[in-house]
Write a protein that holds these residues in place. Structure first.
Motif, PDB file in Angstrom:
ATOM      1  N   THR A   8       1.392   4.455  -8.786  1.00  0.00           N
ATOM      2  CA  THR A   8       0.462   3.717  -7.933  1.00  0.00           C
ATOM      3  C   THR A   8      -0.332   4.720  -7.107  1.00  0.00           C
ATOM      4  O   THR A   8       0.113   5.833  -6.831  1.00  0.00           O
ATOM      5  N   ASP A   9      -1.525   4.285  -6.699  1.00  0.00           N
ATOM      6  CA  ASP A   9      -2.302   5.076  -5.745  1.00  0.00           C
ATOM      7  C   ASP A   9      -1.954   4.616  -4.329  1.00  0.00           C
ATOM      8  O   ASP A   9      -1.055   3.787  -4.152  1.00  0.00           O
ATOM      9  N   GLU A  10      -2.651   5.125  -3.328  1.00  0.00           N
ATOM     10  CA  GLU A  10      -2.334   4.789  -1.940  1.00  0.00           C
ATOM     11  C   GLU A  10      -2.586   3.320  -1.613  1.00  0.00           C
ATOM     12  O   GLU A  10      -2.099   2.817  -0.604  1.00  0.00           O
ATOM     13  N   SER A  11      -3.288   2.614  -2.474  1.00  0.00           N
ATOM     14  CA  SER A  11      -3.509   1.176  -2.290  1.00  0.00           C
ATOM     15  C   SER A  11      -2.444   0.340  -2.986  1.00  0.00           C
ATOM     16  O   SER A  11      -2.501  -0.890  -2.955  1.00  0.00           O
ATOM     17  N   GLY A  12      -1.494   0.977  -3.658  1.00  0.00           N
ATOM     18  CA  GLY A  12      -0.459   0.256  -4.385  1.00  0.00           C
ATOM     19  C   GLY A  12      -0.949  -0.326  -5.691  1.00  0.00           C
ATOM     20  O   GLY A  12      -0.464  -1.355  -6.155  1.00  0.00           O
ATOM     21  N   GLN A  42       8.526   6.918  -5.145  1.00  0.00           N
ATOM     22  CA  GLN A  42       9.021   6.090  -4.040  1.00  0.00           C
ATOM     23  C   GLN A  42       9.817   4.884  -4.536  1.00  0.00           C
ATOM     24  O   GLN A  42      10.145   3.988  -3.757  1.00  0.00           O
ATOM     25  N   ARG A  91       8.367  12.932  -6.303  1.00  0.00           N
ATOM     26  CA  ARG A  91       7.657  12.228  -5.223  1.00  0.00           C
ATOM     27  C   ARG A  91       7.777  10.709  -5.331  1.00  0.00           C
ATOM     28  O   ARG A  91       7.338   9.994  -4.434  1.00  0.00           O
ATOM     29  N   ARG A  98       0.854  -1.194   0.000  1.00  0.00           N
ATOM     30  CA  ARG A  98       0.000   0.000   0.000  1.00  0.00           C
ATOM     31  C   ARG A  98       0.885   1.237   0.000  1.00  0.00           C
ATOM     32  O   ARG A  98       1.047   1.903   1.006  1.00  0.00           O
ATOM     33  N   GLU A  99       1.444   1.508  -1.168  1.00  0.00           N
ATOM     34  CA  GLU A  99       2.422   2.587  -1.320  1.00  0.00           C
ATOM     35  C   GLU A  99       2.081   3.404  -2.559  1.00  0.00           C
ATOM     36  O   GLU A  99       2.043   2.876  -3.674  1.00  0.00           O
ATOM     37  N   ALA A 100       1.826   4.684  -2.348  1.00  0.00           N
ATOM     38  CA  ALA A 100       1.560   5.589  -3.475  1.00  0.00           C
ATOM     39  C   ALA A 100       2.876   6.043  -4.095  1.00  0.00           C
ATOM     40  O   ALA A 100       3.922   6.019  -3.452  1.00  0.00           O
TER      41      ALA A 100
END
Length: 170
Positions: free
Chosen positions: A48-52, A132, A130, A23-25
């Motif tokens: 990815t969104d906050e849900s990966g 990750q 931004r 779960r990584e945006a």
């Protein structure tokens, strides 16, 4: 001879090495195509969104195809003339740094197509900053579990993929 057909929707689920959803945006992915002649397309970034999860619509694909053509019209043929084999993979940190450098030093305006995805060049550069991706081990090979391989031959199709990323040691 099969040609590449852009799908209606592509979903990429990112999981960890233990099979758990990551779960990584802001993990950035790209799609690489294989050309029959001239250059291959490299479409992205797709975060990815906050849900990966990455959801890529046909409109997003079309925008990136248009941007690629705008970057060098004589360097590409229409994407549909390429092989239907694709690779979805995360950007390496080096690729992200090169993209930031290119967009701040050389390509200082949005290309046709990019303007349908990004409100400004600053918005695109901020996305790269931004990212990750540095938090994960990004292998150089397409045969890795960090990559998804596919064959896109059906118009209006929907594809689901899962990629596995390994966190780097903190």
């Amino acid at each position: 001879m099969d040609e590449l057909r852009l799908p209606r929707k592509v979903t990429v689920h990112v999981i960890g090495t233990g099979g758990e959803p990551l779960r990584e945006a802001f993990i950035l992915f790209r799609i690489d195509t294989k050309a029959r002649r001239k250059n291959r397309y490299q479409l992205g970034p797709y975060p990815t969104d906050e849900s990966g999860i990455v959801v890529i619509t046909r409109a997003l694909l079309d925008a990136e195809v248009d941007a690629t053509l705008a970057s060098g019209l004589m360097d590409y043929v229409r994407i549909e003339s390429g092989y239907p084999d694709i690779v979805i993979r995360p950007y390496s940190q080096r690729e992200i740094e090169r993209a930031i450098g290119a967009r701040t030093n050389s390509w200082r305006s949005l290309l046709k197509g990019e303007d349908r995805r990004w409100g400004s060049l600053d918005e695109l550069i901020t996305l790269y900053r931004r990212a990750q991706n540095h938090r994960f081990r990004i292998p150089d090979t397409r045969e890795s579990n960090a990559c998804a391989l596919g064959t896109w031959t059906e118009a209006d199709a929907e594809y689901d993929y899962t990629v596995t990323l390994e966190a780097t040691k903190a």
